[in-house]
Design a protein around this motif. Structure first.
Motif, PDB file in Angstrom:
ATOM      1  N   GLU A  41       0.832  -1.201   0.000  1.00 32.44           N
ATOM      2  CA  GLU A  41       0.000   0.000   0.000  1.00 32.44           C
ATOM      3  C   GLU A  41       0.870   1.255   0.000  1.00 32.44           C
ATOM      4  O   GLU A  41       0.577   2.231  -0.691  1.00 32.44           O
ATOM      5  N   GLY A  44       2.166   2.020  -3.392  1.00 33.57           N
ATOM      6  CA  GLY A  44       1.158   2.703  -4.191  1.00 33.57           C
ATOM      7  C   GLY A  44       1.138   4.192  -3.918  1.00 33.57           C
ATOM      8  O   GLY A  44       0.985   5.008  -4.847  1.00 33.57           O
ATOM      9  N   ARG A  45       1.323   4.577  -2.642  1.00 33.55           N
ATOM     10  CA  ARG A  45       1.368   6.002  -2.311  1.00 33.55           C
ATOM     11  C   ARG A  45       2.600   6.656  -2.914  1.00 33.55           C
ATOM     12  O   ARG A  45       2.539   7.802  -3.378  1.00 33.55           O
ATOM     13  N   ASP A  48       1.868   7.171  -6.612  1.00 33.21           N
ATOM     14  CA  ASP A  48       0.910   8.264  -6.823  1.00 33.21           C
ATOM     15  C   ASP A  48       1.552   9.626  -6.594  1.00 33.21           C
ATOM     16  O   ASP A  48       1.315  10.577  -7.359  1.00 33.21           O
ATOM     17  N   ILE A  81       1.476  -3.096  -9.437  1.00 32.92           N
ATOM     18  CA  ILE A  81       0.920  -1.878  -8.827  1.00 32.92           C
ATOM     19  C   ILE A  81       1.253  -0.664  -9.686  1.00 32.92           C
ATOM     20  O   ILE A  81       0.401   0.200  -9.932  1.00 32.92           O
ATOM     21  N   ARG A  85      -1.338   1.750 -12.683  1.00 37.64           N
ATOM     22  CA  ARG A  85      -1.494   3.205 -12.614  1.00 37.64           C
ATOM     23  C   ARG A  85      -1.061   3.907 -13.898  1.00 37.64           C
ATOM     24  O   ARG A  85      -1.366   5.080 -14.091  1.00 37.64           O
TER      25      ARG A  85
END
Length: 324
Positions: A41, A44-45, A48, A81, A85
């Protein structure tokens, strides 16, 4: 490898994604928990955040990602992941790295990540036990042939690998493999090789690596971008913006402020990994600065200098903890 993505790629393998590899192209770090598990997780941050800094390409996994400390399954999940995106982003290119020493494995990995949506391949030539130059050339050529027309970035990192491919050898590869689009030059200093590559027929386009220590010189010699780590992407983006928009003096000035920090951290690969993890942690981007062992353990003075760094560049490095 069977990397799973939630959507089919739009552009992967079409051959034009190399045009997006311009300016700052960060290498993504991998956050771990305090227990040493991959924080998926958190990754993913990281993705982003970096994609939101205005860059048009990112690379994964590299030395800054601690790729050599990841299992195959961890690497597979992390790559998925990222590609989920970028799959439908025409304004972003995902550069997926291939570092396998065995040609058979490198070809297999390259083909599978292209099928999963990689826009470009970053290829590190084999270096374990110092294979002869011809063997390195044959390895690179095999991967180029296998993934054509997908564009490839050839990573030249002699300090980390000891591998040696000169400008003439690279030029020969470019003439026979048009999908070899860029060379990431991490020799120290990189400027001369960047200039030699630009002067070849056909000219070879370069990226500068090595944490951007020689970024202004590389830019002056024709490098189209730089691939540093990702914990303070905003600083690199601002340096590149100033240089490329005509404010060379402003870009040089900001780089001079940054240089004492990155020149020290780049004395050792594990040192800069630890420093960047600490910066990302202090900024609130990741939940732990943990690096998998063996790793560099930052001492009190190194930690203090990171705090000085964060204060000095506070105007460019906002606290991210409230956003995540």
């Amino acid at each position: 490898m069977n990397i799973q993505t939630s959507a089919s790629p739009v552009r992967g393998g079409s051959g034009d994604a190399s045009d997006l590899v311009r300016g700052i192209s960060p290498v993504l770090e991998v956050p771990f928990t305090d227990a040493g598990d991959v924080d998926f997780e958190g990754f993913g941050r990281v993705v982003d955040h970096v994609l939101g800094t205005g860059v048009t390409s990112v690379m994964f996994p590299g030395f800054a990602s601690e790729f050599y400390k990841l299992t195959e399954e961890e690497r597979r999940q992390l790559t998925g992941i990222l590609l989920r995106r970028t799959a439908h982003r025409e304004d972003l290119a995902a550069i997926i790295a291939v570092q396998d020493h065995t040609t058979r494995m490198a070809v297999a990995r390259a083909l599978e990540v292209v099928a999963a949506g990689a826009d470009l391949i970053n290829l590190l030539a084999p270096h374990f036990l110092q294979p002869p130059r011809q063997a390195q050339v044959e390895h690179v050529a095999a991967v180029l042939d296998a993934v054509a027309p997908t564009p490839v970035v050839l990573q030249y990192a002699p300090a980390e690998t000891g591998a040696s491919l000169d400008a003439a050898t690279i030029a020969s590869l470019v003439r026979t493999h048009p999908n070899l689009r860029l060379v990431k030059v991490e020799s120290s200093p990189p400027g001369r090789l960047i200039g030699e590559l630009a002067a070849l027929d056909p000219p070879v386009t370069s990226l500068e690596g090595y944490a951007g220590v020689q970024l202004p010189d590389a830019w002056r010699r024709g490098a189209v971008g730089s691939q540093p780590g990702c914990s303070f992407t905003e600083i690199y983006v601002e340096i590149w913006h100033r240089l490329s928009s005509g404010d060379e003096e402003g870009g040089e000035d900001l780089h001079r402020r940054l240089l004492p920090y990155i020149s020290y951290w780049m004395l050792d690969t594990e040192l800069i990994i630890a420093a960047e993890k600490q910066i990302s942690f202090r900024r609130g981007l990741i939940d732990s600065p943990y690096c998998r062992k063996p790793a560099h353990v930052l001492d009190a003075e190194e930690l203090r200098r990171i705090e000085v760094f964060l204060r000095e560049f506070a105007d460019l490095l906002p606290d991210l903890s409230r956003r995540n």
